[in-house]
Motif scaffolding. Structure first.
Motif, short mmCIF file in Angstrom:
data_model
loop_
_atom_site.label_atom_id
_atom_site.label_comp_id
_atom_site.label_asym_id
_atom_site.label_seq_id
_atom_site.Cartn_x
_atom_site.Cartn_y
_atom_site.Cartn_z
N GLY A 20 1.84 13.46 -13.68
CA GLY A 20 0.92 12.93 -14.24
C GLY A 20 -0.44 13.93 -14.71
N LYS A 31 -4.20 9.32 -24.40
CA LYS A 31 -3.22 8.59 -24.60
C LYS A 31 -3.43 7.48 -26.18
CE LYS A 31 -0.98 7.70 -21.56
NZ LYS A 31 0.18 8.04 -20.37
N ALA A 36 -8.30 0.88 -20.93
CA ALA A 36 -7.12 2.15 -20.88
C ALA A 36 -7.01 1.40 -19.20
CB ALA A 36 -7.98 3.52 -20.92
N PHE A 60 -5.74 3.36 -16.68
CA PHE A 60 -5.66 4.17 -15.86
C PHE A 60 -5.64 3.78 -14.22
CE2 PHE A 60 -8.60 6.78 -19.04
CZ PHE A 60 -7.48 6.94 -19.48
N SER A 61 -4.47 4.61 -13.67
CA SER A 61 -5.25 3.80 -12.21
C SER A 61 -5.80 5.02 -11.70
CB SER A 61 -3.45 3.75 -10.97
OG SER A 61 -2.65 5.27 -11.49
N THR A 109 -2.89 9.11 -15.12
CA THR A 109 -1.66 8.88 -16.06
C THR A 109 -0.55 9.06 -16.00
OG1 THR A 109 -1.36 7.39 -18.07
CG2 THR A 109 -2.60 8.55 -18.50
N SER A 110 0.21 9.02 -16.45
CA SER A 110 1.88 9.74 -16.11
C SER A 110 1.74 10.25 -17.77
CB SER A 110 2.85 8.49 -15.61
OG SER A 110 3.09 6.91 -16.85
#
Length: 205
Positions: A39, A57, A64, A66-67, A143-144
């Motif tokens: 990530g 991105k 976004a 995002f986590s 994010t990946s």
């Protein structure tokens, strides 16, 4: 030009962890291993750094998804509304693990996410990223690393990741080969269990 640092998951070197945390505190971007794919992330309190990731991105920051990577469940109350017992039981049973849970966000979300009603929470089963979050003292927005190449999608070799990303981030952590199956995304925000993406985590619970 980014730094490239080797950190072993079994026993993350404290000096190397501190080096990465210092970069995060200065608003730097890092690439790190998780229990799924590699990530890219930054300090959740740094809006400028989050904007940089959104730009990479090609999305607007307020759009976004995002986590947030947390060290453990005690971080949750910082950004998540009170959750009911059945939801908590699912989280307790599956985390740390290869899941992203969508939960109802509270009023403490960073300014960029103020208009979001939900938040994606990750607690990966990987001591490198969890030690970074613990030392930093707050979650890492994540994010990946998605590959434009349709055939590979996720690059698993840290050296290849470094070659590709060295001009866009500040440090790449080599934590060994990554996976190429992303996390399972489960929406628990409305009391139901809705699987949004089936990934590495089992959905039998």
């Amino acid at each position: 030009m980014a730094q490239f640092v080797k950190i072993y998951e079994e026993n993350p070197n404290e000096r190397e962890i501190d080096k990465v945390v210092a970069i995060l505190k200065k608003g730097g971007l890092i690439i790190y291993p998780t229990d799924t794919v590699y990530g890219v992330g930054c300090d959740i309190t740094n809006a400028k750094a989050m904007s940089k990731i959104a730009k990479i991105k090609n999305i607007k920051l307020d759009k976004a998804n995002f986590s947030f990577i947390c060290y453990d469940l005690s971080n949750l109350s910082d950004y998540v509304k009170q959750i009911d017992t059945p939801t908590y039981k699912i989280l307790k049973k599956t985390l740390p693990g290869p899941y992203t849970f969508i939960l109802p966000g509270n009023n403490n979300l960073p300014k960029a996410f103020k208009n979001k009603k939900t938040v994606g929470i990750r607690i990966p089963d990987n001591m490198i990223i969890r030690e970074l979050v613990k030392k930093l003292g707050n979650p890492i927005v994540s994010t990946s690393i998605y590959d434009e190449d349709d055939l590979i999608e996720y690059t698993t070799d840290p050296e290849l990741i470094f070659e590709k990303w060295e001009s866009r981030v500040d440090i790449v952590i080599d934590g060994g080969y990554g996976g190429n199956i992303p996390s399972t995304i489960i929406d628990l925000s409305d009391g139901e269990i809705t699987v949004l993406r089936e990934g590495k985590g089992s959905i039998d619970f």
